[in-house]
Scaffold this motif. Structure first.
Motif, PDB file in Angstrom:
ATOM      1  N   TYR A  19      -6.892   3.245   0.780  1.00 44.57           N
ATOM      2  CA  TYR A  19      -7.389   2.009   1.378  1.00 44.57           C
ATOM      3  C   TYR A  19      -8.811   1.718   0.916  1.00 44.57           C
ATOM      4  N   GLU A  55     -10.077  -1.462  -1.201  1.00 44.00           N
ATOM      5  CA  GLU A  55     -11.168  -2.294  -0.685  1.00 44.00           C
ATOM      6  C   GLU A  55     -12.230  -2.502  -1.776  1.00 44.00           C
ATOM      7  N   GLU A  92     -11.026  -4.716  -4.512  1.00 41.21           N
ATOM      8  CA  GLU A  92     -11.032  -6.096  -4.060  1.00 41.21           C
ATOM      9  C   GLU A  92     -12.441  -6.678  -4.158  1.00 41.21           C
ATOM     10  N   GLU A  93     -13.429  -5.831  -3.776  1.00 37.87           N
ATOM     11  CA  GLU A  93     -14.817  -6.297  -3.863  1.00 37.87           C
ATOM     12  C   GLU A  93     -15.208  -6.600  -5.307  1.00 37.87           C
ATOM     13  N   ALA A 130       0.829  -1.211   0.000  1.00 39.55           N
ATOM     14  CA  ALA A 130       0.000   0.000   0.000  1.00 39.55           C
ATOM     15  C   ALA A 130       0.866   1.265   0.000  1.00 39.55           C
ATOM     16  N   PRO A 175       0.563  -7.410  10.200  1.00 42.57           N
ATOM     17  CA  PRO A 175       0.893  -8.010   8.901  1.00 42.57           C
ATOM     18  C   PRO A 175       1.060  -6.950   7.808  1.00 42.57           C
ATOM     19  N   ARG A 176       1.599  -7.386   6.641  1.00 40.24           N
ATOM     20  CA  ARG A 176       1.729  -6.474   5.515  1.00 40.24           C
ATOM     21  C   ARG A 176       1.105  -7.149   4.295  1.00 40.24           C
ATOM     22  N   ARG A 177       0.264  -6.405   3.584  1.00 39.10           N
ATOM     23  CA  ARG A 177      -0.402  -6.992   2.411  1.00 39.10           C
ATOM     24  C   ARG A 177       0.343  -6.608   1.143  1.00 39.10           C
ATOM     25  N   TRP A 200      -4.697 -10.002  -2.613  1.00 41.21           N
ATOM     26  CA  TRP A 200      -3.456  -9.776  -1.884  1.00 41.21           C
ATOM     27  C   TRP A 200      -3.011 -11.037  -1.154  1.00 41.21           C
ATOM     28  N   VAL A 217      -0.252 -12.226   2.201  1.00 34.13           N
ATOM     29  CA  VAL A 217       0.327 -11.603   3.403  1.00 34.13           C
ATOM     30  C   VAL A 217       1.822 -11.838   3.453  1.00 34.13           C
TER      31      VAL A 217
END
Lengths: 894, 111
Positions: free
Chosen positions: B47, B51, B54-55, B26, B74-76, B61, B63
């Motif tokens: 973000y 999102e 992604e939808e 990101a 965590p890091r995506r 993504w 991890v």
């Protein structure tokens, strides 16, 4: 890099975690924020990074929670619970704001009332917090104590320190023993307040200072900003004179000269070397000290173990509690008693330093906190009443929403959000009120509020205001909210256009709130009444002299005249002649001590009593023959001083009535003897007269005192008292001229003695209490009256139907009038009864603040009750009259 | 869906992820948008867009292991899915048809 630097602000991260979507996606966003935060820390300052983090967090929160609100479609399952709640809250508050704005009059009045209530509470709380609760501004200040000589048999004037009895100052040799023998003191220093005339400058000037032993700074763990503190070498007798400057003095007098160390300052004609400058904000005696000097040589050489003139401050060793320390010092006192049987028997009392500083203000501040708390409660009751009326009016709306399936919790929240919005606005107004009033209040606190410099407008004030606002909002909104959702839907909806009237129970709720208001207002009014009575008594106290037309000026001779002898005498003889020549002077005299003004401390005196010689401290003044007559102090027996009482005449003294009663009870004091220790001149002096008592403080009984002729014991510190009908403005130049013709280096100020009396803290404190309490109780009474009026007006409106039917059936206007008035009086009666119980229960709290008035003073309580009743009648009359004016035809048709 | 189903910002984000290859985090996307398009965007906007993409099934993504300094979070690593690539292609083609022949008015594109 320490661990803490890598951590972003905890609160911000907590908020962020709760507003981002759940699971890995949200976690990674928080992780990103952390990563960027670290980059900011590395590339810039920590503060900038923190600011960035907050900004970032807030914008993310807005994005994730508001974004959800803007779309009404259900969001993905990842949306957090918090987001939904926040969205609901935002919706409710927007609705609440719109509702409130649609009734600007009501909203403005409510916000103003709450603003005053919350503001006053926030302000007093900030003061109380800064003064009473926060630690003193020294490192590990909880280990600092003051040590006193105590006489547990005699109760001291300060109730919160009274467990120790009377507290007495400490003689130097005794202090040295304590410091050496105490196993619990890490360091202990002695100090006393002092005043100096700065000499050698253009204008002689009086400044306040503190004489300290070197260990005082050690105990405080103080550090100088420039130069050095005092060392052991400065505690020696005949050490070179040195001074430490306060930061303010350094700025004002030396223009912040960085090279000031090593320069000199003339104090009372003696050149002192400046050895250091203290940092800004360093204060010790809680007054504006300009500088510090080591203890006077006279004190360091003192051998008497009975004449105390020093305060002792000590730092307890690590881990020692006050109780342990007190036990150890009790043992030290017993040990010293065995070593020095000649010493007056006494104990050693330890008082926490902070306690000592704030004890005197505590009762007053707590009382104020209670008073503003009551005012806020009354304001709450009033607004709750108004909201209750509105809730009744809006029952249909809520009924419909409930019928359509709105949950009770949801409706409750919506109701509450309106009152919380209202009180948040009130809180914002309150914040402004508190910020504006904080400093003026602290400054107006009579006699100076201790630690006033530490009172500041900061985030805590905002937190308090916000907290108060939220609590207030819930308190005022809960009752109306619960009542409105409890109403049966059917009843509301069936009731047609007239609206569900609420019935008896609703009216009872209104009445209960008003009764509470009256009760609380009565408590405050009773307090005010008692304080007024107390102040009246206080100002009627006869001080024992006539201050009218008396002007006072103090003269402190520089050291070259200080010989207890010829040059002092010669200088004042010269001054007397010049004073006598001033036109407009009716009478004049001089004295070394003046009631309400001050004077030199008195050394111990030996008194020949029927039970043997007693060595003790008695106040003493060295006066000229005209003193008693100029002051209007009556001579009760024997003779006054005359010009015959020269230095060669037999040594004479005059005692006051209290001294005669104390040391020669039932015996004629004339002819008895007293020894006054004057360096090189310890002879027995004979009592030749008895003078009337003089009070030094209005709220204290007069204490023993005696007078000696100035010619026989000349003092270099003298008050010149001039009786003249002309004011200080007219007389000051001539008096100043007279003094300066004798020595042009003397500072002269001229003031009225009456002003000194009226300005003494014994008078100004109660007066301040009366003013503040008066304002608060007036506000409370006004709110209560508005409450009564509002409720009765509302009842009359609700019952207009019933009233008109009654009138149509033949009821007379007076019956209706009486009916409404009776309701008002019933509320007042119950309120007064409860208020009386509360006032009596709380009387213990204000007893110590009253002077010769009982907290249950029947006259005061009765007057206040009458006042409240009359006010109730007036408040009830208007709605009652309106009830009689109801037109049956209109009322029945509507 | 032959119409423009991608907003301009969505296109930029998808393109940035493609340009970054294995580095589609990101924050990298954020810097890439700034560097290539001169677009400073708020993290919130990014973000939210990710999102949404992604939808729609355009990004996905995995991890990445947590690196020090992320406090265990965590890091995506974002990737453009085949349907994302297809959507980009559709978008580009549609736009190109409109751009085509306007060089006389707009001038040659600067790369």
């Amino acid at each position: 890099m320490t661990h803490s630097i890598q951590e972003p602000p905890r609160l911000a991260e907590w908020l962020l975690e709760r507003s981002v979507p759940a699971g890995v996606a949200g976690g990674s966003i928080v992780g990103d924020a952390r990563e960027e935060y670290l980059e900011h820390v590395r590339s810039g300052s920590r503060i900038a990074a923190t600011l960035w983090y907050w900004k970032h967090t807030l914008s993310l929160i807005a994005r994730f929670t508001l974004g959800l609100h803007l779309r009404s479609v259900p969001r993905s399952r990842r949306s957090s619970q918090l987001s939904r709640t926040v969205a609901n809250l935002l919706y409710d508050s927007r609705l609440a704001v719109r509702t409130l704005l649609s009734r600007p009059g009501f909203t403005l009045a409510a916000v103003a009332t709450l603003g005053l209530g919350i503001g006053a509470n926030t302000m007093i709380f900030s003061v109380v917090n800064a003064v009473l609760f926060s630690p003193l501004p020294y490192p590990e200040s909880d280990r600092l104590v003051n040590a006193f000589r105590i006489d547990p048999e005699v109760t001291g004037p300060n109730p919160s320190l009274s467990r120790l009895g009377s507290l007495y100052a400490v003689p130097y040799p005794v202090f040295l023993d304590w410091a050496e023998l105490s196993p619990v003191f890490e360091s202990a220093g002695a100090y006393r307040g002092a005043g100096y005339t700065v000499t050698g400058a253009d204008q002689p000037e009086r400044i306040s200072a503190t004489e300290v032993s070197s260990a005082v700074f050690k105990a405080l763990r103080a550090r100088p900003m420039l130069g050095r503190l005092f060392g052991f070498e400065d505690d020696e007798v005949a050490a070179p004179p040195v001074a430490l400057l306060s930061h303010a003095t350094w700025q004002s007098r030396y223009g912040s000269d960085p090279e000031v160390v090593g320069r000199t300052i003339g104090l009372n004609g003696v050149t002192h070397e400046i050895v250091g400058v203290m940092p800004p904000g360093f204060q010790f005696l809680d007054m504006d000290e300009s500088l510090w000097t080591p203890l006077d040589d006279g004190i360091k050489q003192q051998t008497s173990r009975n004449a105390g003139n020093l305060q002792v401050i000590a730092r307890l060793r690590q881990g020692v509690t006050l109780e342990q320390a007190q036990r150890e010092m009790d043992a030290v006192a017993r040990h010293i008693g065995e070593l020095h049987p000649e010493e007056v028997e006494h104990g050693i009392g330890l008082v926490e330093r902070r306690e000592l500083v704030v004890a005197e203000s505590r009762a007053g501040l707590f009382l104020l906190m209670g008073a503003v708390g009551l005012v806020l409660l009354i304001a709450c009751a009033n607004i709750a009443n108004l909201l209750l009326v509105r809730a009744t009016e809006r029952r249909r709306e809520l009924g419909v929403r409930q019928a359509l399936g709105a949950g009770r919790g949801r409706l409750l929240l919506q109701n509450l959000s309106e009152s919380v919005m209202l009180s948040l606005a009130g809180g914002a107004a309150g914040c402004a009120v508190a910020m504006v009033t904080l400093r003026p209040f602290a400054a107006a606190f009579p006699g100076g509020l201790p630690r006033a410099a530490e009172i500041a407008v900061d985030y805590r004030l905002l937190l308090v205001a916000a907290g108060l606002a939220v609590v207030t909002g819930v308190v005022i909104g809960l009752l109306p909210a619960i009542r409105s959702i409890r109403t049966p839907i059917v009843a509301v909806l069936q009731d047609g256009s007239r609206g569900y009237a609420g019935g008896r129970r609703s009216n009872r709720t209104h009445a209960v709130l008003v009764v509470a208001e009256i009760a609380l207002a009565f408590v405050l009014l009773a307090g005010t009444g008692l304080f007024i009575r107390s102040l009246q008594r206080l100002t009627r106290v006869d001080p024992g002299f006539t201050a009218h037309d008396l002007l006072v000026s103090s003269i402190n001779l520089p050291s070259q005249y200080r010989d207890y002898g010829d040059s002092t005498r010669a200088l004042f003889r010269d001054l007397d002649q010049r004073l006598a020549a001033i036109p407009g002077v009716q009478d004049f005299a001089r004295a070394s001590q003046m009631p309400f003004v001050g004077g030199w401390s008195s050394p111990p005196t030996a008194i020949e009593t029927p039970d043997g010689v007693v060595e003790t401290i008695v106040h003493r003044a060295s006066i000229t023959p005209g003193y008693l007559s100029t002051m209007g102090i009556p001579l009760l027996a024997g003779r006054g001083f005359t010009t015959e009482d020269t230095e060669d005449a037999p040594a004479a003294i005059i005692v006051n009535h209290a001294m005669a009663e104390r040391y020669w009870p039932g015996v004629d004091p004339i002819g008895r003897r007293v020894m006054v220790p004057v360096p090189g001149d310890s002879i027995w002096r004979t009592v030749v007269g008895v003078a009337g008592d003089v009070r030094y403080r209005l709220n204290y009984p007069p204490f023993p005192k005696y007078y000696v002729p100035f010619t026989q014991i000349p003092y270099w510190y003298q008050f010149v008292i001039v009786k003249s009908p002309l004011g200080p403005e007219a007389m000051a130049p001539a008096i100043r001229e007279a003094v300066w013709s004798v020595d042009s280096n003397l500072p002269v100020s001229v003031f009225r003695l009456e002003e000194a009396i009226n300005g003494s803290s014994a008078v100004t404190r109660p007066r301040f209490t009366v003013v503040v309490f008066g304002c608060l109780s007036a506000l409370a009474a006004l709110l209560a009256i508005i409450g009564i009026y509002g409720v009765l007006a509302y009842t009359v409106q609700q019952r207009s139907n019933e009233i008109s039917i009654r009138m149509a059936l033949g009821a007379r206007a007076t019956d209706v009038l009486r009916n409404v008035l009776r309701r008002g009086l019933a509320m007042a009666g119950i309120g007064l009864a409860i208020g009386l119980v509360l006032a009596l229960a709380g009387s213990r709290l204000i007893r110590s603040l009253l002077f010769e008035v009982s907290p249950a003073d029947p006259f005061t309580l009765a007057s206040v009750a009458v006042l409240v009743t009359v006010a109730t009648l007036i408040a009830s009359y208007l709605p009652a009259r309106r009830a009689t004016k109801v037109d049956p035809v209109t009322a029945l048709r509507d | 869906m032959t119409s423009l189903s991608l907003g301009e910002f969505e296109q930029l984000v998808l393109l940035a992820i493609l340009q970054l290859g294995d580095d589609g985090f990101a924050l990298s996307v954020l810097h890439e948008l700034d560097r290539r398009a001169g677009r400073r965007v708020s993290r919130g906007a990014l973000y939210k867009t990710l999102e949404r993409l992604e939808e729609k099934g355009y990004v996905d993504w995995d991890v990445e292991d947590a690196t020090p300094g992320r406090g265990g979070h965590p890091r995506r690593r974002f990737k453009v899915t085949p349907s994302g690539v297809a959507a980009l292609r559709t978008s580009r083609d549609a736009l190109f048809r409109f751009w085509h022949g306007l060089e006389g008015v707009l001038g040659e594109p600067k790369l």
